[in-house]
Design a protein around this motif. Structure first.
Motif, short mmCIF file in Angstrom:
data_model
loop_
_atom_site.label_atom_id
_atom_site.label_comp_id
_atom_site.label_asym_id
_atom_site.label_seq_id
_atom_site.Cartn_x
_atom_site.Cartn_y
_atom_site.Cartn_z
N UNK A 152 0.82 -1.21 0.00
CA UNK A 152 0.00 0.00 0.00
C UNK A 152 0.86 1.27 0.00
N UNK A 153 0.80 2.01 -1.08
CA UNK A 153 1.52 3.29 -1.21
C UNK A 153 3.02 3.11 -1.01
N UNK A 154 3.55 1.93 -1.45
CA UNK A 154 5.00 1.70 -1.31
C UNK A 154 5.45 0.66 -2.34
N UNK A 155 6.75 0.40 -2.35
CA UNK A 155 7.29 -0.49 -3.37
C UNK A 155 6.91 -1.94 -3.08
N UNK A 156 6.83 -2.71 -4.11
CA UNK A 156 6.50 -4.13 -4.00
C UNK A 156 7.76 -4.97 -3.89
N UNK A 157 7.57 -6.29 -3.70
CA UNK A 157 8.72 -7.19 -3.58
C UNK A 157 8.93 -8.05 -4.83
N UNK A 158 7.96 -8.04 -5.72
CA UNK A 158 8.15 -8.87 -6.93
C UNK A 158 8.27 -7.98 -8.16
N UNK A 159 7.70 -6.79 -8.11
CA UNK A 159 7.96 -5.72 -9.08
C UNK A 159 7.97 -4.42 -8.27
N UNK A 161 5.96 -2.27 -8.36
CA UNK A 161 4.57 -1.88 -8.07
C UNK A 161 3.82 -2.88 -7.22
N UNK A 162 4.26 -4.14 -7.17
CA UNK A 162 3.36 -5.17 -6.62
C UNK A 162 4.03 -6.15 -5.67
N UNK A 163 3.25 -6.62 -4.73
CA UNK A 163 3.66 -7.66 -3.77
C UNK A 163 3.25 -9.01 -4.36
N UNK A 164 3.97 -10.07 -4.01
CA UNK A 164 3.85 -11.36 -4.67
C UNK A 164 2.42 -11.94 -4.65
N UNK A 186 -2.79 -6.51 5.28
CA UNK A 186 -1.47 -6.46 5.95
C UNK A 186 -0.42 -6.55 4.85
N UNK A 187 0.13 -5.40 4.49
CA UNK A 187 1.05 -5.33 3.36
C UNK A 187 2.45 -5.82 3.71
N UNK A 188 3.19 -6.07 2.62
CA UNK A 188 4.56 -6.59 2.76
C UNK A 188 5.46 -5.65 3.54
N UNK A 238 9.33 -12.01 7.76
CA UNK A 238 8.25 -13.01 7.89
C UNK A 238 6.87 -12.38 7.68
N UNK A 239 6.52 -12.10 6.41
CA UNK A 239 5.25 -11.42 6.14
C UNK A 239 4.01 -12.19 6.65
#
Ligand code: RIB
Ligand code: CA
Length: 321
Positions: A152-159, A161-164, A186-188, A238-239
């Motif tokens: 949410x309003x932050x960088x992702x871990x797989x791109x 823009x996006x979380x896995x 609950x975001x990454x 540990x997400x």
């Protein structure tokens, strides 16, 4: 009276720790574990869930579900969790097998048998989307739905823009967010920085000397290395256990607010992005003509912005003791 919980998971190393937290918690009774393809293919994720349940001496029923996203091909994260999802430590597969019923049907049945059921998803939302399509009435009977997912309003871990979890199956995520379910997102980012289990904290966990502690650290060995490469941060992120801590102890959420959350499904660049209307300007008359149809049934999601990190880590330690 213990709260009844259903866990949907793509069981890899962080999921496994979250499963231990729930299976060993005096606060909840885990009615079912449903498995979805994500980190690893479905068969492996199912074996990992059965292995973790056996480690905890639990006979909780495990149901296999979707072997791939709703519309896309599966793109697993074995680069992060290891080929078997549990750090390639050579854990022997367990004898117990999964139930015959498909996970989506199991979710529907479990909700009807346990009105007010608390659901937590730790992987792509494919199974939950299928369950909602199977029986939309479960929306009114699910008590809570905690989703580990999104950036949410932050960088992702797989791109960028996006979380896995959201990226793997953005169509499923969009269907869940449009379903009318009240989601606790609950975001990454909540498992990063000070929430990462540091080297001294890893030693403190190992000093517990229990099979749960040893397994939790060992099966996350590969993830620890991958996380360092990915973020230059040291320690084990540990997400899923962070999301599980929010399910088990809602008071660990220090800051959350309600916002419409849309999921990008068309763009290759921002596929899976959780677009959070943080200023709630989408309600502005200038925009409603664009989104009105979707908004009609949408519930704003409760987006978690801040976690009691000390409380999360204490709960983790207690769960592994
Ligand atoms: O982005 C982190 C999430 O993706 C976690 O649930 C991890 O297990 C993977 O499923
Ligand atoms: Ca997961």
């Amino acid at each position: 009276m213990r709260r009844v919980v259903l866990i949907d998971t793509d069981t890899a190393s962080d999921d496994a720790v979250a499963l231990i937290m729930a299976l060993r918690s005096p606060l909840v009774e885990v009615a079912a574990i449903t498995v979805v393809a994500g980190n690893v293919p479905l068969e492996q994720a199912t074996r990992n869930a059965l292995f973790t349940a056996e480690l905890c001496g639990s006979k909780v029923p495990v149901f296999a579900g979707a072997a791939k996203p709703l519309q896309r091909e599966l793109e697993p994260a074995t680069w992060f969790h290891g080929l078997d999802g549990l750090g390639d430590c050579g854990y022997a597969p367990v004898r117990r097998i999964a139930e015959k019923t498909h996970a989506a049907e199991a979710i529907v049945a479990c909700v009807h048998e346990n009105p007010g059921l608390e659901v937590i998803t730790l992987g792509p939302l494919t199974n939950l989307a299928l369950a909602l399509a199977l029986d939309p009435s479960i929306v009114g009977k699910i008590g809570r739905c905690v989703v580990m997912g999104g950036a949410p309003c932050c960088e992702g871990n797989v791109t960028p823009a996006a979380e896995f979890n959201i990226w793997v199956d953005p169509e499923a995520a969009r269907a869940v967010l449009l379903s009318g379910l009240g989601i606790e997102l609950v975001g990454w980012q909540l498992s990063r920085w000070d929430a990462v289990v540091s080297a001294p904290e890893i030693e403190a966990i190992l000093a517990l000397g229990t099979p749960f502690a040893e397994f939790a650290i060992r099966c996350n060995g590969r993830a620890r290395e991958a996380y360092l490469v990915q973020t230059a941060e040291h320690g084990i992120s540990l997400p899923d256990p962070v999301a599980m801590s929010v399910l088990l102890q809602p008071q660990l959420v220090l800051e959350a607010s309600k916002h419409f959350v849309e999921i990008e499904t068309a763009s290759a660049l921002t596929r899976g992005m959780t677009v959070v209307d943080r200023l709630n300007n989408s309600g502005d008359s200038r925009n409603t003509k664009l989104w009105q149809p979707a908004r009609a049934q949408m519930q704003p999601a409760s987006v978690v912005w801040k976690l009691d990190v000390a409380g999360w880590k204490q709960l983790l330690l207690n769960s592994l003791a």
